[in-house]
Design a protein around this motif. Structure first.
Motif, PDB file in Angstrom:
ATOM      1  N   ALA A  89       7.157  -7.151  17.045  1.00 41.23           N
ATOM      2  CA  ALA A  89       6.867  -5.798  16.801  1.00 41.23           C
ATOM      3  C   ALA A  89       5.489  -5.152  16.549  1.00 41.23           C
ATOM      4  O   ALA A  89       5.130  -4.345  16.517  1.00 41.23           O
ATOM      5  N   GLY A  90       4.778  -6.352  16.334  1.00 40.89           N
ATOM      6  CA  GLY A  90       3.279  -6.135  15.924  1.00 40.89           C
ATOM      7  C   GLY A  90       2.696  -6.368  14.596  1.00 40.89           C
ATOM      8  O   GLY A  90       1.666  -5.812  14.130  1.00 40.89           O
ATOM      9  N   ALA A  91       3.651  -6.995  13.778  1.00 41.33           N
ATOM     10  CA  ALA A  91       3.234  -7.016  12.440  1.00 41.33           C
ATOM     11  C   ALA A  91       2.036  -8.079  12.019  1.00 41.33           C
ATOM     12  O   ALA A  91       1.841  -8.927  12.904  1.00 41.33           O
ATOM     13  N   ASP A  92       1.039  -7.757  11.224  1.00 39.30           N
ATOM     14  CA  ASP A  92      -0.168  -8.323  11.065  1.00 39.30           C
ATOM     15  C   ASP A  92       0.149  -9.787  10.540  1.00 39.30           C
ATOM     16  O   ASP A  92      -0.489 -10.559  10.827  1.00 39.30           O
ATOM     17  N   TYR A  93       0.870  -9.878   9.446  1.00 39.35           N
ATOM     18  CA  TYR A  93       1.397 -11.056   8.645  1.00 39.35           C
ATOM     19  C   TYR A  93       2.836 -11.168   8.580  1.00 39.35           C
ATOM     20  O   TYR A  93       3.311  -9.828   8.376  1.00 39.35           O
ATOM     21  N   VAL A  94       3.439 -12.234   8.834  1.00 32.74           N
ATOM     22  CA  VAL A  94       4.749 -12.612   8.516  1.00 32.74           C
ATOM     23  C   VAL A  94       4.991 -13.857   8.013  1.00 32.74           C
ATOM     24  O   VAL A  94       4.488 -15.010   8.323  1.00 32.74           O
ATOM     25  N   GLY A  95       5.821 -13.802   7.175  1.00 27.79           N
ATOM     26  CA  GLY A  95       6.238 -15.091   6.151  1.00 27.79           C
ATOM     27  C   GLY A  95       6.913 -14.691   4.846  1.00 27.79           C
ATOM     28  O   GLY A  95       7.468 -13.689   4.848  1.00 27.79           O
ATOM     29  N   LEU A  96       6.883 -15.517   3.951  1.00 28.00           N
ATOM     30  CA  LEU A  96       7.339 -15.451   2.773  1.00 28.00           C
ATOM     31  C   LEU A  96       6.581 -16.097   1.497  1.00 28.00           C
ATOM     32  O   LEU A  96       5.845 -15.638   0.815  1.00 28.00           O
ATOM     33  N   ASP A  97       6.880 -17.440   1.439  1.00 25.85           N
ATOM     34  CA  ASP A  97       6.511 -18.018   0.125  1.00 25.85           C
ATOM     35  C   ASP A  97       4.850 -17.846   0.162  1.00 25.85           C
ATOM     36  O   ASP A  97       4.444 -17.815  -1.003  1.00 25.85           O
ATOM     37  N   GLU A  98       4.213 -18.060   1.133  1.00 29.01           N
ATOM     38  CA  GLU A  98       2.856 -18.246   1.079  1.00 29.01           C
ATOM     39  C   GLU A  98       2.422 -17.232   1.078  1.00 29.01           C
ATOM     40  O   GLU A  98       1.264 -17.096   0.132  1.00 29.01           O
ATOM     41  N   PHE A  99       2.876 -16.081   1.389  1.00 30.23           N
ATOM     42  CA  PHE A  99       2.375 -14.647   0.957  1.00 30.23           C
ATOM     43  C   PHE A  99       2.385 -14.054  -0.305  1.00 30.23           C
ATOM     44  O   PHE A  99       1.893 -13.303  -1.207  1.00 30.23           O
ATOM     45  N   GLU A 104       0.164 -13.173  -5.662  1.00 26.57           N
ATOM     46  CA  GLU A 104       0.226 -13.687  -7.026  1.00 26.57           C
ATOM     47  C   GLU A 104      -1.320 -13.911  -7.418  1.00 26.57           C
ATOM     48  O   GLU A 104      -1.688 -13.854  -8.424  1.00 26.57           O
ATOM     49  N   GLY A 105      -2.062 -14.581  -6.419  1.00 28.96           N
ATOM     50  CA  GLY A 105      -3.417 -14.915  -6.616  1.00 28.96           C
ATOM     51  C   GLY A 105      -4.325 -13.524  -6.588  1.00 28.96           C
ATOM     52  O   GLY A 105      -5.644 -13.720  -6.557  1.00 28.96           O
ATOM     53  N   GLY A 106      -3.932 -12.435  -6.081  1.00 26.64           N
ATOM     54  CA  GLY A 106      -4.782 -11.021  -6.114  1.00 26.64           C
ATOM     55  C   GLY A 106      -4.784 -10.544  -4.783  1.00 26.64           C
ATOM     56  O   GLY A 106      -5.474  -9.659  -4.525  1.00 26.64           O
ATOM     57  N   TRP A 107      -4.505 -11.104  -3.518  1.00 22.87           N
ATOM     58  CA  TRP A 107      -4.377 -10.698  -2.278  1.00 22.87           C
ATOM     59  C   TRP A 107      -3.721  -9.471  -1.923  1.00 22.87           C
ATOM     60  O   TRP A 107      -2.596  -9.737  -2.245  1.00 22.87           O
ATOM     61  N   VAL A 108      -4.165  -8.379  -1.837  1.00 25.98           N
ATOM     62  CA  VAL A 108      -3.608  -7.255  -1.423  1.00 25.98           C
ATOM     63  C   VAL A 108      -4.339  -6.462  -0.098  1.00 25.98           C
ATOM     64  O   VAL A 108      -4.248  -5.161   0.073  1.00 25.98           O
ATOM     65  N   ASP A 109      -4.714  -7.345   0.527  1.00 29.79           N
ATOM     66  CA  ASP A 109      -5.569  -6.826   1.954  1.00 29.79           C
ATOM     67  C   ASP A 109      -4.777  -6.446   3.063  1.00 29.79           C
ATOM     68  O   ASP A 109      -4.926  -6.792   4.290  1.00 29.79           O
ATOM     69  N   ILE A 110      -3.666  -5.591   2.717  1.00 30.01           N
ATOM     70  CA  ILE A 110      -2.661  -4.961   3.547  1.00 30.01           C
ATOM     71  C   ILE A 110      -2.413  -3.553   3.288  1.00 30.01           C
ATOM     72  O   ILE A 110      -3.055  -3.008   2.125  1.00 30.01           O
ATOM     73  N   ASP A 111      -1.810  -2.719   4.029  1.00 30.55           N
ATOM     74  CA  ASP A 111      -1.756  -1.272   4.003  1.00 30.55           C
ATOM     75  C   ASP A 111      -0.097  -0.967   3.632  1.00 30.55           C
ATOM     76  O   ASP A 111       0.254   0.056   2.888  1.00 30.55           O
TER      77      ASP A 111
END
Length: 230
Positions: A89-99, A104-111
């Motif tokens: 469908a075009g998701a930029d990032y897909v997964g679970l545990d790694e994200f 938790e480490g501060g990454w929020v480079d998403i919309d």
């Protein structure tokens, strides 16, 4: 100094004592824009609600007919069996545990974050990080669903979420200054209609208290609320 001069020129085009129609504001916002980049056009709508009351904490989604002009970065948090659908469908990032770990480490480079119901228990602990940024998946906005492909397509196709802030104001992007006035006005009308439909029965008095349109760093343009209701 260049920006200051541009702002002065922009201010001469705007009558601060006038209330404009949505159509007029949509044309004027292009003229008073002072940025060199394709700035966002936003609507700021003050509602006559008390956000502290659960039934008046307005939130929802609306699909803008012409999109926002911005390609949204979508993260889908799901179990492995849903990953292929999300990617297709075009998701930029897909997964679970790694994200979850990255967030938790501060990454929020998403919309936008879309999640399946099954993984919500793992995501709950991220509320303090995602909540203030309006990134927490929520069934009411269609971002908690098993149909991840449909959710991604809707977001990529111009679906936006809105939520009233503590002051009772909705802030939402309805396009870019490169849009035609007609497209800006049509997107703005779609958002206002969604807000009118979301009016709680317990809200008394004037519902649309004020509406302002502005691009990034431009002066605000007052929009006639009576014309929007009619």
């Amino acid at each position: 100094m260049a920006i200051a001069k541009k702002r002065k020129v922009a201010d001469t085009k705007l009558d601060k004592n006038k209330i404009y129609s949505l159509k007029e504001a949509s044309a004027l916002v292009k003229e008073v824009n002072t940025t060199k980049f394709d700035a966002s056009v936003d609507l700021h709508v003050r509602l006559g609600v008390d956000p502290k009351k659960a039934d008046q904490a307005i939130r929802g989604t609306v699909t803008l007919p012409h999109g926002t002009g911005k390609t949204k970065r979508v993260l889908v948090l799901c179990t492995p069996d849903k990953e292929a659908d999300a990617k297709a469908a075009g998701a930029d990032y897909v997964g679970l545990d790694e994200f979850v770990t990255k967030i938790e480490g501060g990454w929020v480079d998403i919309d936008v974050i879309v999640a399946t119901p099954a993984v919500m228990p793992k995501i709950g602990k991220l509320g303090k990080i995602l909540g203030p940024r309006n990134l927490m998946p929520n069934p009411k906005t269609g971002t908690v669903t098993n149909d991840v492909a449909a959710a991604v397509n809707e977001v990529k196709g111009g679906k936006i979420a809105f939520k009233v802030d503590k002051a009772g104001i909705i802030h939402a992007s309805i396009g870019r200054v490169s849009f035609t006035p007609e497209k800006i006005a049509e997107n703005g009308t779609e958002l206002i209609n969604a807000l009118l439909k979301a009016k709680p029965s317990s809200a008394k008095g004037t519902y649309l208290k004020s509406v302002f349109m502005a691009s990034s760093m431009s002066p605000g343009i007052a929009v006639d609320t009576k014309s929007l209701i009619n």
